[in-house]
Scaffold this motif. Structure first.
Motif, PDB file in Angstrom:
ATOM      1  N   GLU A   1      -5.296 -14.732 -10.318  1.00 39.83           N
ATOM      2  CA  GLU A   1      -4.120 -15.217 -11.122  1.00 39.83           C
ATOM      3  C   GLU A   1      -4.253 -14.602 -12.757  1.00 39.83           C
ATOM      4  OE1 GLU A   1      -0.963 -16.761 -12.516  1.00 39.83           O
ATOM      5  OE2 GLU A   1      -1.731 -16.576 -10.492  1.00 39.83           O
ATOM      6  N   ILE A   2      -5.659 -14.440 -13.051  1.00 38.37           N
ATOM      7  CA  ILE A   2      -5.715 -13.940 -14.542  1.00 38.37           C
ATOM      8  C   ILE A   2      -5.245 -12.305 -14.458  1.00 38.37           C
ATOM      9  CG2 ILE A   2      -7.411 -13.180 -16.238  1.00 38.37           C
ATOM     10  CD1 ILE A   2      -6.685 -15.945 -16.300  1.00 38.37           C
ATOM     11  N   CYS A   3      -5.546 -11.580 -13.247  1.00 38.43           N
ATOM     12  CA  CYS A   3      -5.353 -10.338 -13.182  1.00 38.43           C
ATOM     13  C   CYS A   3      -3.720 -10.333 -13.098  1.00 38.43           C
ATOM     14  CB  CYS A   3      -6.052  -9.692 -11.970  1.00 38.43           C
ATOM     15  SG  CYS A   3      -5.481  -8.073 -11.398  1.00 38.43           S
ATOM     16  N   ARG A   4      -3.241 -11.160 -12.285  1.00 31.53           N
ATOM     17  CA  ARG A   4      -1.764 -11.047 -11.946  1.00 31.53           C
ATOM     18  C   ARG A   4      -1.064 -11.193 -13.321  1.00 31.53           C
ATOM     19  NH1 ARG A   4      -1.724 -14.283  -8.364  1.00 31.53           N
ATOM     20  NH2 ARG A   4      -1.352 -13.193  -6.675  1.00 31.53           N
ATOM     21  N   ARG A   5      -1.463 -12.014 -14.238  1.00 28.32           N
ATOM     22  CA  ARG A   5      -1.183 -12.391 -15.602  1.00 28.32           C
ATOM     23  C   ARG A   5      -1.089 -11.287 -16.621  1.00 28.32           C
ATOM     24  NH1 ARG A   5      -2.381 -18.773 -17.077  1.00 28.32           N
ATOM     25  NH2 ARG A   5      -1.830 -19.731 -15.090  1.00 28.32           N
ATOM     26  N   LEU A   6      -2.058 -10.624 -16.554  1.00 23.38           N
ATOM     27  CA  LEU A   6      -2.480  -9.539 -17.260  1.00 23.38           C
ATOM     28  C   LEU A   6      -1.564  -8.310 -17.014  1.00 23.38           C
ATOM     29  CD1 LEU A   6      -6.187  -9.256 -17.428  1.00 23.38           C
ATOM     30  CD2 LEU A   6      -4.918  -9.689 -19.450  1.00 23.38           C
ATOM     31  N   LYS A   7      -1.422  -7.830 -15.831  1.00 23.03           N
ATOM     32  CA  LYS A   7      -0.493  -7.059 -15.145  1.00 23.03           C
ATOM     33  C   LYS A   7       1.085  -7.439 -15.509  1.00 23.03           C
ATOM     34  CE  LYS A   7      -3.662  -4.180 -13.750  1.00 23.03           C
ATOM     35  NZ  LYS A   7      -3.991  -2.834 -14.398  1.00 23.03           N
ATOM     36  N   ARG A   8       1.258  -8.490 -15.888  1.00 24.61           N
ATOM     37  CA  ARG A   8       2.892  -8.851 -16.137  1.00 24.61           C
ATOM     38  C   ARG A   8       3.014  -8.534 -17.849  1.00 24.61           C
ATOM     39  NH1 ARG A   8       3.113 -14.248 -13.106  1.00 24.61           N
ATOM     40  NH2 ARG A   8       3.595 -13.636 -10.938  1.00 24.61           N
ATOM     41  N   MET A   9       1.886  -8.492 -18.738  1.00 22.58           N
ATOM     42  CA  MET A   9       2.081  -8.057 -20.182  1.00 22.58           C
ATOM     43  C   MET A   9       2.110  -6.538 -20.394  1.00 22.58           C
ATOM     44  SD  MET A   9      -1.229 -10.756 -20.920  1.00 22.58           S
ATOM     45  CE  MET A   9      -0.804 -10.799 -22.636  1.00 22.58           C
ATOM     46  N   PRO A  10       3.220  -6.372 -20.795  1.00 27.90           N
ATOM     47  CA  PRO A  10       3.809  -5.016 -20.995  1.00 27.90           C
ATOM     48  C   PRO A  10       2.566  -4.219 -21.929  1.00 27.90           C
ATOM     49  CG  PRO A  10       5.546  -6.020 -21.503  1.00 27.90           C
ATOM     50  CD  PRO A  10       4.486  -7.227 -21.348  1.00 27.90           C
TER      51      PRO A  10
END
Length: 372
Positions: A63-72
């Protein structure tokens, strides 16, 4: 530059293991005990690579990876997932969340170093590509900035020629000025095409032997009509003896002078004069000065104005953000010269260029807007 690696793991002992395995490499390692704290402090870490544990309490690594990859701002940072579960379903979840690579526990030193180097290499290539794209964008903006100057004079000259009341005796001279301005626009467009076609994003200098006095005079002639709109007088102070056979890229250096004269017109109050002086300081060194009687450049801005977008605020209601002076510095230094701004003895500014009569052939100068 030392690469920064952020290790996100709820077990400090795991960080110690990674630190020991990478101790022989020139990396800066930082540690975060959970993903939410890491996300909150990313600005401070500013990592080039993230090693992210999958199994963590509260919010897991996927989930942390998913959130990071959503941050431009951070989505381009490579993420290596560190997991003790090697099932295909688990690996698929990691890749689906945007992970770039993964490594199993217990971590093998040889594999870790290889995967870290691979991901940092990809990050370096990405940064180089972004730098190249930014360079090309800056160069396009710069050329568009430069094309406005001759276009303004071109349109004004055409308006005068269209007028039935324009004196016939001045028509031929005006046509020559309009033609010269049109050639300037053509040169700038050719530069833009060259930039587009140059794989490195750099422009090589095309040297020629130039009559510096004639080059300066032609620049003043192109700006006579624009200066006249503010009742400004353009004054030429030629060298005591003709300066012929000067080694320059005439097209690029003409743009330097055009930028300096355009700025002087922009910042000069009406009914004043702008002086363009050329002198031979020594048999090997030349000097060009563009002097105006405007508000001058504050001391704290005299270096900044030659940086990209750092023009400062010297006069209200006048656009002062751009690349014009950054371009001037780039071209002058590529000619192995210097450009500075000094206060005028009475009022205003003196933009001073020093140049060698002949350039050194020990290196092949290039133009670049990238930082050293």
């Amino acid at each position: 530059m030392t690469a920064k690696i952020l290790v996100i793991d709820d077990e400090p002992d795991n960080f110690d293991v990674v630190d020991a395995l990478l101790s022989q490499e020139d990396y800066q390692l930082d540690y975060a005990a959970n993903g939410l704290d890491a996300i909150a402090a990313l600005e401070g870490y500013n990592p080039d690579l993230i090693l992210l544990d999958v199994m963590m309490p509260d919010v897991d690594g996927v989930e942390i990876c998913r959130r990071l990859k959503r941050m431009p701002k951070w989505r381009a940072i490579p993420i290596i997932m560190v997991t003790a579960i090697s099932s295909k379903d688990n690996l698929a979840r990691c890749l689906g969340a945007g992970a770039d690579d993964f490594i199993g526990k217990p971590v093998n030193g040889l594999e870790l170093r290889a995967r870290v180097k691979s991901m940092l290499r990809l990050k370096h290539q990405y940064d180089e590509l972004q730098g190249l794209l930014q360079l090309r964008e800056d160069l396009v903006k710069m050329i568009l900035h430069d094309v406005r100057n001759p276009l303004s004079g071109l349109l004004l000259g055409l308006e005068l020629l269209r007028s039935p009341n324009y004196p016939e005796a001045k028509r031929l001279h005006r046509l020559e000025t309009v033609y010269s301005l049109a050639k300037s626009v053509q040169t700038i467009v050719e530069d833009l095409l060259q930039v587009t076609l140059t794989e490195s994003g750099q422009l090589s200098l095309n040297y020629d032997l130039v009559d510096l006095g004639a080059l300066v005079q032609s620049c003043l002639t192109r700006f006579e009509a624009i200066a006249g709109q503010k009742n400004l007088t353009l004054v030429s102070q030629p060298p005591k003896t003709p300066l012929t056979g000067i080694e320059l890229d005439a097209a690029l250096f003409q743009r330097v002078l055009d930028n300096l004269i355009s700025n002087a017109i922009k910042f000069s109050p009406p009914n004043t004069k702008i002086t363009l002086a050329v002198a031979e300081l020594s048999p090997e060194q030349l000097q060009i000065e563009v002097m105006d009687l405007g508000p001058g450049v504050p001391e704290e801005l005299r270096d900044k104005i030659f940086e990209k977008y750092e023009i400062g605020t010297m006069m209200a209601n006048i656009s002062q953000i751009g690349l014009g002076l950054a371009f001037c510095k780039m071209v002058v230094e590529a000619h192995q010269g210097t450009i500075q701004v000094h206060p005028h003895p009475t009022q205003g500014s003196v933009f001073q260029i020093t140049l060698p009569r002949r350039v050194s052939r020990n290196s092949s100068p290039k133009l670049s807007l990238t930082s050293p």
